[in-house]
Design an enzyme around this catalytic site. Structure first.
Site, PDB file in Angstrom:
ATOM      1  N   GLU A  99      11.022  78.862  77.279  1.00 57.31           N
ATOM      2  CA  GLU A  99      11.000  78.825  78.733  1.00 57.31           C
ATOM      3  C   GLU A  99      11.491  77.488  79.288  1.00 57.31           C
ATOM      4  O   GLU A  99      12.201  77.442  80.287  1.00 57.31           O
ATOM      5  CB  GLU A  99       9.577  79.090  79.217  1.00 57.31           C
ATOM      6  CG  GLU A  99       9.526  79.544  80.656  1.00 57.31           C
ATOM      7  CD  GLU A  99       8.090  79.681  81.159  1.00 57.31           C
ATOM      8  OE1 GLU A  99       7.195  79.827  80.320  1.00 57.31           O
ATOM      9  OE2 GLU A  99       7.907  79.630  82.369  1.00 57.31           O
ATOM     10  N   ASP A 100      11.117  76.405  78.634  1.00 56.41           N
ATOM     11  CA  ASP A 100      11.353  75.090  79.231  1.00 56.41           C
ATOM     12  C   ASP A 100      12.433  74.247  78.569  1.00 56.41           C
ATOM     13  O   ASP A 100      12.747  73.164  79.045  1.00 56.41           O
ATOM     14  CB  ASP A 100      10.050  74.261  79.222  1.00 56.41           C
ATOM     15  CG  ASP A 100       8.984  74.882  80.114  1.00 56.41           C
ATOM     16  OD1 ASP A 100       9.353  75.707  80.962  1.00 56.41           O
ATOM     17  OD2 ASP A 100       7.806  74.534  79.948  1.00 56.41           O
TER      18      ASP A 100
END
Ligand code: MN
Length: 676
Positions: free
Chosen positions: A85-86
């Protein structure tokens, strides 16, 4: 208890490894180290709002899970949970480096964030909770997510204030109840206390200091109880651990509110917990407790014989303890205690325990063998299946492309979805995409699918649709459309004949006297609720209340409040749920219109519809929709949806209509009262 003064404790991989060595001797430490190095490299250069390197977060999440004695796979996935996600990491990279199982867990956690960011309305909290469980295949995804939430809540003070409140509310509404539902009471209690502190610091601090003041006295009392018990148990040769119970500020707060008690009244009840090795000893200890102090008979509960639905087991009894204080006693085995605190997570811990063999729970090792894992996963699936059935027998939840959740019956198709959104969309659907792929209209949808339908003005329902749509409302709407086609075909036919006979007939209005108006999108409801604002309110479809009607609100599960007329027949079956009714009243307002269905019956004659339409427009109302058909050969039936301001306005309209020549009956539909 939580220490909010807790400063950043920068724990490192060493802390994780030593926790694992102590707690979970079976863990594959090299796999954990590998996951750590991978995550550390991926998050390189990123910082948390606390100013610490980002890796601290996945590390803390992994340490929480190590504390719950979860397996290697879960802890490795926890270390990796934010990489996709990051950071620039792809799911493929995770799969190549760590295999399918870890990759799927990471994928699951990532998807939860996606679901979450798509759905923001708090009114949907219950639905979102269901969604999370319904769409997740491996329960360990939720366990990781809960640990993630827990660490984020522990460090919430680094967030800007407005974020703190939003996140705390979301935690209170979604994650804490979810943890409780999974029996993970230790996590749910901490999540609740952390959120409580953010949402209501005054009450939080009041309770905290009230408890601190009473703590010394309480400790002395419990010490005395412990001594008395210890002596008796030793004589019987039963070994057990006797502790006070963890203080959970939020539950104390809730009790003061719900039971309208003061902290002193609640604290007057002392509580201890006795943990022993096996079930026989539990009942032995119960005997000792009841010999020492007299039990309050009505308060005894045997959750060992009859476990709670979240697997909780324990003996509960309340006795009149020393100095006449009520003393609550919980008696359970170590295994039951683990289940009580860790819930579903304990499932992994006691996987090998088949009940016949007694095991020391501190020495339990973890499953390393992949074949054992496979059988374990099958069990998990079984568990999830029962859990899901238990929660929502026959529903699925899918998304619109914009992230709105739509609830459908099981086996629903994109057509059911289209009709659930709007009749007109259903009627003009020509194609569908599920998760961006074109699919046939009869495809069965699954929870979590993102569904999109394509419409065309030329599209229309077909007989074949009836074979595969699942929801009754879609079926009804398709049938209605098909029937209208047949009717208008035959009517056109008879129009011609009748025109030649110089007699007029009723037909679906095409003329300009009647303004067909689309349903206005966001209708102001104009209702006040005692002691609450900012709640989702809907007017019930079954009785269509309008201002002036005597109404009552019903608190639905997760869909806000539905307003019914007090005499609505559908309220009868809700009568045993009286506590969910709420008093409501109409706001004085004249600019809000409400839809009502009105039926008009008349002997057919030329210009009938025009006369009706004229009267309706003189009454200053709009026709949203009209349906007309002939019953027998000369009785005309009209069903109007009109916009009215309220009861008085409706009465005026009905009075006007009743004066029209050849009209026999006028009445509000959904209400079998004949008004003429
Ligand atoms: Mn995270």
């Amino acid at each position: 208890m939580i220490d909010f003064e807790l400063k950043i404790r920068s724990r490192d991989i060493g802390t994780l490894l030593s926790t694992l060595k102590k707690n979970n001797p079976g863990t594959d430490l090299s796999a954990i180290q590998k996951a750590y190095l991978f995550a550390n490299a991926a998050h390189e250069g990123q910082l948390r709002l606390s100013g610490e390197p980002y890796i601290v977060h996945p590390l803390e999440v992994a340490i929480i899970l190590a504390g719950l004695k979860l397996d290697t796979i879960t802890i490795a996935a926890a270390l990796l949970h934010d990489t996709v996600e990051d950071t620039g990491t792809s799911m493929d990279m995770i799969e190549k480096a760590f295999g399918d199982e870890i990759a799927q867990l990471v994928d699951g956690v990532t998807k939860i964030s996606a679901i979450k960011s798509m759905t923001k309305a708090t009114a949907q909290a219950a639905t979102l909770r269901k969604m999370l469980i319904a769409t997740i295949k491996d329960i360990r995804v939720i366990i990781i997510k809960l640990a993630d939430k827990l660490h984020n809540m522990r460090t919430i003070m680094f967030q800007p204030p407005e974020n703190q409140v939003r996140v705390a509310r979301e935690t209170m509404e979604i994650y804490a109840p979810l943890a409780r539902r999974l029996g993970m009471s230790k996590i749910s209690s901490e999540l609740e206390d952390l959120s409580f502190h953010v949402l209501d610091p005054e009450d939080y601090n009041e309770i905290k200091s009230a408890i601190a003041q009473r703590d010394t006295e309480l400790e002395a009392y419990l010490e005395n109880v412990r001594k008395l018990l210890d002596k008796q148990l030793r004589e019987l040769g039963i070994s057990a651990e006797i502790t006070g119970r963890a203080k959970h500020y939020y539950s104390i707060y809730k009790k003061t509110k719900e039971q309208k008690k003061t902290i002193d009244e609640i604290y007057d009840i002392r509580a201890i917990r006795i943990i022993t090795h096996d079930i026989t000893d539990c009942y032995g200890i119960l005997g000792v407790v009841h010999t020492l102090w007299s039990p309050i008979a009505s308060r005894f509960k045997d959750y060992i014989a009859v476990p709670k639905s979240n697997m909780y087991q324990s003996l509960h009894t309340t006795v009149i303890g020393p100095e006449g204080h009520r003393l609550e006693v919980q008696i359970r085995t170590e295994k039951m205690h683990a289940t009580a605190e860790m819930g579903i997570a304990a499932h992994w811990l006691y996987k090998e325990d088949h009940g016949a063999t007694r095991r020391d729970y501190k020495n339990l090792t973890f499953l390393k063998d992949i074949t054992e894992w496979q059988s374990d996963l099958k069990d998990t699936r079984e568990f999830m299946k029962t859990l899901k059935m238990d929660l929502y027998e026959n529903e699925i939840f899918v998304f619109t492309p914009k992230g709105k959740i739509i609830k459908l019956p099981i086996n629903a198709t994109p057509l059911d979805f289209a009709y659930a959104i709007h009749t007109e969309i259903g009627n003009t659907t020509v194609g569908a995409k599920v998760n961006s792929q074109m699919v046939p209209l009869k495809t069965r949808l699954k929870s979590g699918d993102i569904v999109e339908v394509m419409t065309s003005k030329k599209g229309h329902p077909s007989e074949a649709w009836l074979k595969f749509v699942t929801s009754p409302s879609a079926r009804y709407k398709i049938r209605t459309w098909l029937r209208k086609q047949i009717e208008s075909a035959t009517r056109a036919d008879s129009d011609e004949r009748q025109n030649s006979d110089k007699t007029a007939a009723v037909s679906i209005p095409k003329d300009e006297q009647i303004k067909l108006k689309g349903l206005s999108k966001q209708r102001k409801i104009g209702i006040t609720i005692e002691g609450a604002s900012d709640v989702l309110i809907r007017l019930s479809q079954c009785c269509q209340p309008i201002p002036g009607d005597d109404v009552v609100g019903f608190i639905t599960r997760g869909r806000g409040i539905t307003v019914h007329r007090r005499n609505c027949p559908s309220l009868k079956r809700l009568n045993n749920e009286k506590e969910r009714f709420i008093n409501i009243m109409w706001e004085a307002s004249s600019d809000t219109f409400y839809p009502v269905k009105v039926a008009v019956e008349a002997i057919d004659r030329p210009n009938l519809l025009k006369d009706i339409a004229d009267e309706i427009s003189l009454a200053k109302t709009n026709i949203i929709k009209v349906e007309a058909h002939l019953e027998n050969s000369d009785i005309a039936m009209f069903k109007f949806i009109l916009e009215v301001r309220g009861n008085d306005h409706l009465k005026e309209i009905i009075a006007r209509l009743k004066k029209i020549k050849s009209i026999t009956r006028v009445y509000k539909l959904n209400e079998k009262v004949v008004l003429k």
